[in-house]
Design a protein around this motif. Structure first.
Motif: not given
Length: 185
Positions: A55-57, A48, A53
């Motif tokens: 926010e996405p993870l 992450r 990534l």
């Protein structure tokens, strides 16, 4: 989130993976799976942060850290109970871990309470078995989750790194403590 946050997450992943391998090789599959779940959380955190990534993870990292950690601790506790001669089939231990995760997912505040109660039980079981290293590790984790995690007395950087360093210390104590003790059935 600064890149240096990945360092202590990676340390958790490495120590948990090493401990899980040691548990597997010495015939302790429940302990191996329990440690692996903590390693998975560390690995997701490392990916992450290093991939950008953030926010996405974020939800995946939080979910595996909290719910996977609860399941992992339940598996470690199941292993300790077996060591005390309590006959628990693997399916029963896995079912109990799954039920605890489902309960904590439905009622998130209960997850933290269950985690603390299981840590206390693990300390008691280790002390009864004269596994002082294991007991010390579980005690470190108990202090970690109650005093260090998201502490208002420390900055975000220090709190993050100290928390993860203490998780890694706990996992190391558990792996060594379990390895030195007689193998539970």
């Amino acid at each position: 989130m600064p890149l240096h946050f990945a360092l202590t997450d990676a340390l958790v992943a490495l120590i948990a993976g090493w401990g899980a391998l040691m548990m597997w090789r010495t015939g302790r599959p429940l302990a191996a799976l329990g440690l692996s779940l903590f390693g998975l959380a560390g690995m997701i955190g490392t990916i992450r942060i290093t991939s950008g990534l953030i926010e996405p993870l974020a939800m995946l990292h939080k979910g595996v850290s909290q719910l996977g950690g609860l399941a992992g601790l339940a598996l470690l506790l199941g292993y300790l109970l077996r060591g005390k001669g309590i006959r628990l089939g693997t399916g029963v231990v896995l079912g109990a871990a799954t039920a605890l995760v489902a309960l904590a997912a439905a009622l998130p505040a209960i997850g933290a309470v269950l985690f603390v109660l299981m840590l206390i039980a693990a300390i008691a079981l280790c002390l009864q078995s004269r596994n002082h290293l294991g007991a010390a590790g579980f005690a470190v984790m108990l202090l970690n989750v109650t005093l260090v995690r998201q502490s208002g007395f420390m900055g975000a950087d220090l709190s993050w790194h100290l928390y993860h360093l203490l998780v890694a210390t706990w996992l190391l104590c558990v792996a060594y403590g379990f390895a030195k003790a007689p193998c539970a059935p």
